[in-house]
Design a protein around this motif. Structure first.
Motif, PDB file in Angstrom:
ATOM      1  N   GLY A   1      41.456  96.107  -8.122  1.00  0.00           N
ATOM      2  CA  GLY A   1      40.591  96.274  -9.274  1.00  0.00           C
ATOM      3  C   GLY A   1      39.954  97.645  -9.376  1.00  0.00           C
ATOM      4  O   GLY A   1      39.594  98.248  -8.372  1.00  0.00           O
ATOM      5  N   GLU A   2      39.847  98.134 -10.603  1.00  0.00           N
ATOM      6  CA  GLU A   2      39.128  99.357 -10.954  1.00  0.00           C
ATOM      7  C   GLU A   2      39.768 100.639 -10.450  1.00  0.00           C
ATOM      8  O   GLU A   2      39.146 101.690 -10.454  1.00  0.00           O
ATOM      9  CB  GLU A   2      37.670  99.285 -10.506  1.00  0.00           C
ATOM     10  CG  GLU A   2      36.891  98.153 -11.185  1.00  0.00           C
ATOM     11  CD  GLU A   2      35.400  98.335 -11.069  1.00  0.00           C
ATOM     12  OE1 GLU A   2      34.896  99.342 -11.606  1.00  0.00           O
ATOM     13  OE2 GLU A   2      34.753  97.494 -10.447  1.00  0.00           O
ATOM     14  N   TYR A   3      41.017 100.552  -9.996  1.00  0.00           N
ATOM     15  CA  TYR A   3      41.743 101.790  -9.712  1.00  0.00           C
ATOM     16  C   TYR A   3      42.087 102.430 -11.056  1.00  0.00           C
ATOM     17  O   TYR A   3      42.617 101.748 -11.949  1.00  0.00           O
ATOM     18  CB  TYR A   3      43.013 101.479  -8.931  1.00  0.00           C
ATOM     19  CG  TYR A   3      43.922 102.670  -8.728  1.00  0.00           C
ATOM     20  CD1 TYR A   3      43.815 103.461  -7.586  1.00  0.00           C
ATOM     21  CD2 TYR A   3      44.895 103.011  -9.667  1.00  0.00           C
ATOM     22  CE1 TYR A   3      44.660 104.552  -7.398  1.00  0.00           C
ATOM     23  CE2 TYR A   3      45.739 104.091  -9.485  1.00  0.00           C
ATOM     24  CZ  TYR A   3      45.616 104.858  -8.347  1.00  0.00           C
ATOM     25  OH  TYR A   3      46.447 105.947  -8.160  1.00  0.00           O
ATOM     26  N   PRO A   4      41.812 103.710 -11.241  1.00  0.00           N
ATOM     27  CA  PRO A   4      42.079 104.352 -12.547  1.00  0.00           C
ATOM     28  C   PRO A   4      43.587 104.541 -12.779  1.00  0.00           C
ATOM     29  O   PRO A   4      44.218 105.362 -12.110  1.00  0.00           O
ATOM     30  CB  PRO A   4      41.375 105.711 -12.427  1.00  0.00           C
ATOM     31  CG  PRO A   4      40.551 105.647 -11.185  1.00  0.00           C
ATOM     32  CD  PRO A   4      41.171 104.627 -10.293  1.00  0.00           C
ATOM     33  N   GLN A   5      44.138 103.783 -13.697  1.00  0.00           N
ATOM     34  CA  GLN A   5      45.577 103.855 -13.947  1.00  0.00           C
ATOM     35  C   GLN A   5      46.011 105.246 -14.401  1.00  0.00           C
ATOM     36  O   GLN A   5      47.167 105.624 -14.233  1.00  0.00           O
ATOM     37  CB  GLN A   5      45.977 102.810 -14.987  1.00  0.00           C
ATOM     38  CG  GLN A   5      45.980 101.391 -14.438  1.00  0.00           C
ATOM     39  CD  GLN A   5      46.902 101.234 -13.230  1.00  0.00           C
ATOM     40  OE1 GLN A   5      48.051 101.663 -13.247  1.00  0.00           O
ATOM     41  NE2 GLN A   5      46.394 100.624 -12.165  1.00  0.00           N
ATOM     42  N   LYS A   6      45.099 106.007 -14.983  1.00  0.00           N
ATOM     43  CA  LYS A   6      45.465 107.347 -15.433  1.00  0.00           C
ATOM     44  C   LYS A   6      45.887 108.261 -14.267  1.00  0.00           C
ATOM     45  O   LYS A   6      46.582 109.258 -14.470  1.00  0.00           O
ATOM     46  CB  LYS A   6      44.324 107.984 -16.237  1.00  0.00           C
ATOM     47  CG  LYS A   6      42.971 107.947 -15.579  1.00  0.00           C
ATOM     48  CD  LYS A   6      41.886 108.300 -16.603  1.00  0.00           C
ATOM     49  CE  LYS A   6      40.483 108.101 -16.036  1.00  0.00           C
ATOM     50  NZ  LYS A   6      39.432 108.326 -17.044  1.00  0.00           N
ATOM     51  N   LEU A   7      45.499 107.911 -13.046  1.00  0.00           N
ATOM     52  CA  LEU A   7      45.923 108.709 -11.892  1.00  0.00           C
ATOM     53  C   LEU A   7      47.430 108.612 -11.661  1.00  0.00           C
ATOM     54  O   LEU A   7      48.009 109.466 -10.982  1.00  0.00           O
ATOM     55  CB  LEU A   7      45.187 108.258 -10.632  1.00  0.00           C
ATOM     56  CG  LEU A   7      43.684 108.533 -10.574  1.00  0.00           C
ATOM     57  CD1 LEU A   7      43.102 108.050  -9.252  1.00  0.00           C
ATOM     58  CD2 LEU A   7      43.400 110.026 -10.752  1.00  0.00           C
ATOM     59  N   ARG A   8      48.061 107.587 -12.219  1.00  0.00           N
ATOM     60  CA  ARG A   8      49.513 107.428 -12.023  1.00  0.00           C
ATOM     61  C   ARG A   8      50.292 108.498 -12.767  1.00  0.00           C
ATOM     62  O   ARG A   8      51.516 108.629 -12.601  1.00  0.00           O
ATOM     63  CB  ARG A   8      49.997 106.044 -12.461  1.00  0.00           C
ATOM     64  CG  ARG A   8      49.250 104.876 -11.853  1.00  0.00           C
ATOM     65  CD  ARG A   8      49.008 105.007 -10.375  1.00  0.00           C
ATOM     66  NE  ARG A   8      50.211 104.850  -9.579  1.00  0.00           N
ATOM     67  CZ  ARG A   8      50.240 104.990  -8.255  1.00  0.00           C
ATOM     68  NH1 ARG A   8      49.134 105.332  -7.596  1.00  0.00           N
ATOM     69  NH2 ARG A   8      51.368 104.838  -7.586  1.00  0.00           N
TER      70      ARG A   8
END
Length: 297
Positions: free
Chosen positions: A88-95
């Motif tokens: 949870g709450e890992y920023p997907q934009k980092l992918r």
């Protein structure tokens, strides 16, 4: 309760999973030749949804838990939050990064990562004119409601953070050291202010940083620029030399599909070739703030 309580015996209060993943991530970083690329490659080759603890033995994780407790105690680090890809709450934009990180650490107000944000970066040895331009630009961004993101380095970074704070704006520092350390030393109070009232982020593994000298630890600084770009909608370069680490962020921003703004003054410097090069790749020339505003609002 702290964000990551190592000591609680209550299973409902202990954040066991983040600590497991944190220990496993630290262990991956102590493997010979480990880099952001090699670790990202491990996850590309692993089954979908793998987390660091899937790639490290239980006994190794246990040994790194002990090491981490010692480090946290030795450097008086507390209230750490952990974000893990797949949780949870890992920023997907980092992918969007070329070699996306699987784990990051933070202290402070995590919700800031979900606000509209712009990275303001540039030279450590910033000119007086560069300082003036940084303050003016940050003022406009804060007035438009953007969170100011920078790397807590000398020069432009420091001015960006300080101006945001002075104006009552929000700011995020993405640092090139572990949360246990400060660099540069003169910004330690600024780091504490951001940690206590805003958001401080690091992807730098504690144990690996301690295991190697300052020359080897330089690898973490350009990589935090890549993460800083991925976290934000856009990067604005105030000024930078031909060999500045800031250009790492410029390349990352374009590769990640983020907007890259370059101040007109950089184009007017005859010693610089990079502004025209990046403009040809899609960077936006900024003659005044309206050039930024109409591309973001």
């Amino acid at each position: 309760m702290s964000q990551l309580d190592f000591g609680s015996q209550n299973p409902f209060e202990r954040a066991i999973s983040p600590f497991e993943e944190m220990a496993a991530y630290e262990a991956l970083w102590t493997e010979k030749g480990a880099t952001f690329k090699t670790i990202a490659d491990k996850f590309r080759q692993a089954p979908a949804g793998a987390t660091p603890s899937d790639l490290v033995s239980g006994s190794t994780i246990d040994s790194f838990k002990i090491k981490l407790k010692e480090i946290m105690s030795r450097f008086a680090v507390s209230d750490i939050g952990v974000r893990v890809h797949g949780a949870g709450e890992y920023p997907q934009k980092l992918r969007d990064a070329r070699h996306p990180i699987e784990v990051l650490y933070y202290q402070g107000w995590w919700d800031l990562v979900n606000t509209r944000s712009v990275a303001v970066v540039g030279s450590r040895k910033v000119s007086e004119e560069g300082i003036r331009r940084t303050r003016k630009l940050v003022k406009c961004l804060v007035e438009d409601g953007f969170t100011i993101v920078s790397g807590l380095a000398e020069g432009v970074d420091t001015q960006a953070h300080q101006t945001a704070l002075a104006l009552g704006g929000d700011t995020i520092a993405v640092i090139g050291t572990p949360l246990s350390h400060n660099y540069p030393k003169q910004n330690s109070e600024l780091q504490h202010t951001i940690r206590d009232n805003h958001l401080l982020i690091s992807q730098v593994p504690f144990q690996r940083y301690l295991d190697q000298d300052f020359r080897s630890n330089r690898i973490f600084f350009p990589e935090r620029n890549v993460t800083m770009s991925a976290l934000t909608e856009a990067t604005i370069i105030i000024e930078a030399s031909e060999t500045s680490g800031t250009l790492t962020q410029a390349r990352a921003a374009l590769a990640q599909g983020r907007k890259l703004f370059i101040l007109e003054s950089c184009f007017q410097n005859p010693a610089l070739t990079w502004p025209a090069r990046f403009e040809a790749q899609g960077a936006i020339r900024v003659k005044d703030y309206e050039d930024v505003r109409r591309n973001l609002l």
